[in-house]
Design a protein around this motif. Structure first.
Motif, PDB file in Angstrom:
ATOM      1  N   GLU A 263      64.429  -8.119  34.919  1.00  0.00           N
ATOM      2  CA  GLU A 263      65.280  -9.205  35.394  1.00  0.00           C
ATOM      3  C   GLU A 263      65.667  -8.917  36.832  1.00  0.00           C
ATOM      4  OE1 GLU A 263      68.557 -10.689  33.092  1.00  0.00           O
ATOM      5  OE2 GLU A 263      67.605  -9.996  31.246  1.00  0.00           O
ATOM      6  N   VAL A 264      65.545  -9.917  37.653  1.00  0.00           N
ATOM      7  CA  VAL A 264      65.915  -9.791  39.058  1.00  0.00           C
ATOM      8  C   VAL A 264      67.059 -10.755  39.318  1.00  0.00           C
ATOM      9  CG1 VAL A 264      65.148 -10.075  41.441  1.00  0.00           C
ATOM     10  CG2 VAL A 264      63.585  -9.125  39.731  1.00  0.00           C
ATOM     11  N   ASP A 265      68.149 -10.214  39.809  1.00  0.00           N
ATOM     12  CA  ASP A 265      69.315 -11.024  40.153  1.00  0.00           C
ATOM     13  C   ASP A 265      69.178 -11.432  41.622  1.00  0.00           C
ATOM     14  OD1 ASP A 265      71.792 -12.122  40.740  1.00  0.00           O
ATOM     15  OD2 ASP A 265      72.917 -10.569  39.655  1.00  0.00           O
ATOM     16  N   LEU A 266      68.629 -12.624  41.834  1.00  0.00           N
ATOM     17  CA  LEU A 266      68.375 -13.084  43.206  1.00  0.00           C
ATOM     18  C   LEU A 266      69.651 -13.221  44.018  1.00  0.00           C
ATOM     19  CD1 LEU A 266      65.531 -15.697  42.604  1.00  0.00           C
ATOM     20  CD2 LEU A 266      65.335 -13.408  43.575  1.00  0.00           C
ATOM     21  N   ALA A 267      70.732 -13.660  43.365  1.00  0.00           N
ATOM     22  CA  ALA A 267      72.005 -13.802  44.089  1.00  0.00           C
ATOM     23  C   ALA A 267      72.492 -12.441  44.570  1.00  0.00           C
ATOM     24  CB  ALA A 267      73.043 -14.480  43.201  1.00  0.00           C
ATOM     25  N   ALA A 268      72.373 -11.426  43.718  1.00  0.00           N
ATOM     26  CA  ALA A 268      72.798 -10.076  44.110  1.00  0.00           C
ATOM     27  C   ALA A 268      71.896  -9.524  45.215  1.00  0.00           C
ATOM     28  CB  ALA A 268      72.795  -9.151  42.898  1.00  0.00           C
ATOM     29  N   LEU A 269      70.606  -9.802  45.108  1.00  0.00           N
ATOM     30  CA  LEU A 269      69.667  -9.343  46.128  1.00  0.00           C
ATOM     31  C   LEU A 269      69.970  -9.985  47.477  1.00  0.00           C
ATOM     32  CD1 LEU A 269      67.168  -7.542  46.483  1.00  0.00           C
ATOM     33  CD2 LEU A 269      65.767  -9.507  45.869  1.00  0.00           C
ATOM     34  N   ARG A 270      70.230 -11.286  47.456  1.00  0.00           N
ATOM     35  CA  ARG A 270      70.561 -11.980  48.709  1.00  0.00           C
ATOM     36  C   ARG A 270      71.925 -11.541  49.254  1.00  0.00           C
ATOM     37  NH1 ARG A 270      66.539 -15.632  49.378  1.00  0.00           N
ATOM     38  NH2 ARG A 270      65.602 -16.547  47.526  1.00  0.00           N
ATOM     39  N   ALA A 271      72.878 -11.264  48.362  1.00  0.00           N
ATOM     40  CA  ALA A 271      74.190 -10.769  48.804  1.00  0.00           C
ATOM     41  C   ALA A 271      74.052  -9.397  49.451  1.00  0.00           C
ATOM     42  CB  ALA A 271      75.164 -10.724  47.629  1.00  0.00           C
ATOM     43  N   ALA A 272      73.201  -8.550  48.874  1.00  0.00           N
ATOM     44  CA  ALA A 272      72.956  -7.228  49.465  1.00  0.00           C
ATOM     45  C   ALA A 272      72.328  -7.374  50.851  1.00  0.00           C
ATOM     46  CB  ALA A 272      72.061  -6.399  48.553  1.00  0.00           C
ATOM     47  N   ALA A 273      71.399  -8.317  50.985  1.00  0.00           N
ATOM     48  CA  ALA A 273      70.773  -8.559  52.287  1.00  0.00           C
ATOM     49  C   ALA A 273      71.805  -9.032  53.300  1.00  0.00           C
ATOM     50  CB  ALA A 273      69.650  -9.593  52.143  1.00  0.00           C
ATOM     51  N   ASP A 274      72.684  -9.937  52.871  1.00  0.00           N
ATOM     52  CA  ASP A 274      73.738 -10.423  53.767  1.00  0.00           C
ATOM     53  C   ASP A 274      74.658  -9.290  54.198  1.00  0.00           C
ATOM     54  OD1 ASP A 274      72.709 -12.986  53.572  1.00  0.00           O
ATOM     55  OD2 ASP A 274      74.218 -13.684  52.135  1.00  0.00           O
ATOM     56  N   GLY A 275      75.006  -8.424  53.244  1.00  0.00           N
ATOM     57  CA  GLY A 275      75.875  -7.288  53.556  1.00  0.00           C
ATOM     58  C   GLY A 275      75.229  -6.330  54.540  1.00  0.00           C
ATOM     59  N   LEU A 276      73.946  -6.040  54.326  1.00  0.00           N
ATOM     60  CA  LEU A 276      73.237  -5.161  55.256  1.00  0.00           C
ATOM     61  C   LEU A 276      73.119  -5.792  56.639  1.00  0.00           C
ATOM     62  CD1 LEU A 276      70.310  -3.614  53.182  1.00  0.00           C
ATOM     63  CD2 LEU A 276      72.212  -2.419  54.262  1.00  0.00           C
ATOM     64  N   ALA A 277      72.871  -7.088  56.686  1.00  0.00           N
ATOM     65  CA  ALA A 277      72.769  -7.773  57.980  1.00  0.00           C
ATOM     66  C   ALA A 277      74.098  -7.722  58.720  1.00  0.00           C
ATOM     67  CB  ALA A 277      72.319  -9.218  57.787  1.00  0.00           C
ATOM     68  N   ALA A 278      75.192  -7.960  58.004  1.00  0.00           N
ATOM     69  CA  ALA A 278      76.518  -7.898  58.636  1.00  0.00           C
ATOM     70  C   ALA A 278      76.808  -6.494  59.135  1.00  0.00           C
ATOM     71  CB  ALA A 278      77.591  -8.356  57.648  1.00  0.00           C
TER      72      ALA A 278
ATOM     73  N   GLN B 192      63.174 -11.631  52.323  1.00  0.00           N
ATOM     74  CA  GLN B 192      61.781 -12.014  52.120  1.00  0.00           C
ATOM     75  C   GLN B 192      61.326 -11.673  50.700  1.00  0.00           C
ATOM     76  OE1 GLN B 192      59.645 -10.015  55.250  1.00  0.00           O
ATOM     77  NE2 GLN B 192      60.288 -11.491  56.807  1.00  0.00           N
ATOM     78  N   GLY B 193      61.763 -10.527  50.186  1.00  0.00           N
ATOM     79  CA  GLY B 193      61.428 -10.144  48.825  1.00  0.00           C
ATOM     80  C   GLY B 193      62.002 -11.120  47.813  1.00  0.00           C
ATOM     81  N   ALA B 194      63.239 -11.537  48.028  1.00  0.00           N
ATOM     82  CA  ALA B 194      63.867 -12.515  47.137  1.00  0.00           C
ATOM     83  C   ALA B 194      63.120 -13.847  47.202  1.00  0.00           C
ATOM     84  CB  ALA B 194      65.341 -12.704  47.507  1.00  0.00           C
ATOM     85  N   ASP B 195      62.752 -14.267  48.407  1.00  0.00           N
ATOM     86  CA  ASP B 195      61.993 -15.518  48.563  1.00  0.00           C
ATOM     87  C   ASP B 195      60.650 -15.432  47.835  1.00  0.00           C
ATOM     88  OD1 ASP B 195      64.017 -16.546  50.149  1.00  0.00           O
ATOM     89  OD2 ASP B 195      62.966 -16.200  52.049  1.00  0.00           O
ATOM     90  N   ALA B 196      59.967 -14.300  48.006  1.00  0.00           N
ATOM     91  CA  ALA B 196      58.659 -14.127  47.371  1.00  0.00           C
ATOM     92  C   ALA B 196      58.794 -14.116  45.849  1.00  0.00           C
ATOM     93  CB  ALA B 196      58.005 -12.832  47.851  1.00  0.00           C
ATOM     94  N   TYR B 197      59.800 -13.414  45.341  1.00  0.00           N
ATOM     95  CA  TYR B 197      60.003 -13.367  43.898  1.00  0.00           C
ATOM     96  C   TYR B 197      60.305 -14.756  43.343  1.00  0.00           C
ATOM     97  CZ  TYR B 197      61.608 -11.993  39.307  1.00  0.00           C
ATOM     98  OH  TYR B 197      61.736 -11.884  37.956  1.00  0.00           O
ATOM     99  N   GLU B 198      61.146 -15.486  44.064  1.00  0.00           N
ATOM    100  CA  GLU B 198      61.508 -16.836  43.641  1.00  0.00           C
ATOM    101  C   GLU B 198      60.275 -17.752  43.622  1.00  0.00           C
ATOM    102  OE1 GLU B 198      65.516 -19.321  44.357  1.00  0.00           O
ATOM    103  OE2 GLU B 198      64.424 -18.830  46.187  1.00  0.00           O
ATOM    104  N   ALA B 199      59.435 -17.627  44.620  1.00  0.00           N
ATOM    105  CA  ALA B 199      58.221 -18.441  44.691  1.00  0.00           C
ATOM    106  C   ALA B 199      57.253 -18.079  43.559  1.00  0.00           C
ATOM    107  CB  ALA B 199      57.538 -18.266  46.047  1.00  0.00           C
ATOM    108  N   ILE B 200      57.120 -16.803  43.278  1.00  0.00           N
ATOM    109  CA  ILE B 200      56.230 -16.366  42.194  1.00  0.00           C
ATOM    110  C   ILE B 200      56.748 -16.874  40.855  1.00  0.00           C
ATOM    111  CG2 ILE B 200      55.473 -14.323  40.894  1.00  0.00           C
ATOM    112  CD1 ILE B 200      55.258 -12.910  43.659  1.00  0.00           C
ATOM    113  N   GLU B 201      58.055 -16.778  40.650  1.00  0.00           N
ATOM    114  CA  GLU B 201      58.640 -17.272  39.404  1.00  0.00           C
ATOM    115  C   GLU B 201      58.420 -18.770  39.244  1.00  0.00           C
ATOM    116  OE1 GLU B 201      60.374 -15.770  36.609  1.00  0.00           O
ATOM    117  OE2 GLU B 201      59.103 -14.220  37.498  1.00  0.00           O
TER     118      GLU B 201
END
Length: 113
Positions: free
Chosen positions: A6-21, A84-93
């Motif tokens: 299971e991949v939590d896309l919201a958590a993955l994107r939140a982690a990306a936002d946190g790292l970017a900030a 990008q990983g979250a986008d790719a996973y979402e597209a594959i799903e």
């Protein structure tokens, strides 16, 4: 053993936002540090000892600031890679879901082997 992944896309994107900030804040802090240390001028003086110290100091400072800037850039790059990983996973799903939908028989059941 788990039944699946299971991949939590919201958590993955939140982690990306946190790292970017964090990367942006780090970059701003490095810029501030650079302004502060470069604004001090040459407090070590122009005599022989001061010149030797100054040359070493500037070389070490330049290297340290380059490393710090690189760390900030790496945080930003990692954030972009997570997105990008979250986008790719979402597209594959989405593609997989579409394929499974197309495999269904007219009566609603899925084809079985």
């Amino acid at each position: 053993m788990a039944d699946g992944i299971e991949v939590d896309l919201a958590a993955l994107r939140a982690a990306a936002d946190g790292l970017a900030a964090t990367g942006q804040q780090f970059g701003a802090a490095v810029s501030g540090l650079e302004s502060t240390v470069n604004g001090a001028g040459n407090p070590w003086g122009a005599d022989e000892a001061g010149s030797l110290f100054g040359a070493a100091y500037v070389e070490v400072l330049t290297h340290a600031l380059d490393v710090f800037r690189s760390m900030g850039d790496q945080l930003l790059e990692t954030a972009a890679n997570l997105d990008q990983g979250a986008d790719a996973y979402e597209a594959i799903e989405a593609t997989n879901a579409e394929l499974f939908t197309r495999m269904e028989l007219p009566g609603g059941g899925a084809a079985t082997a």
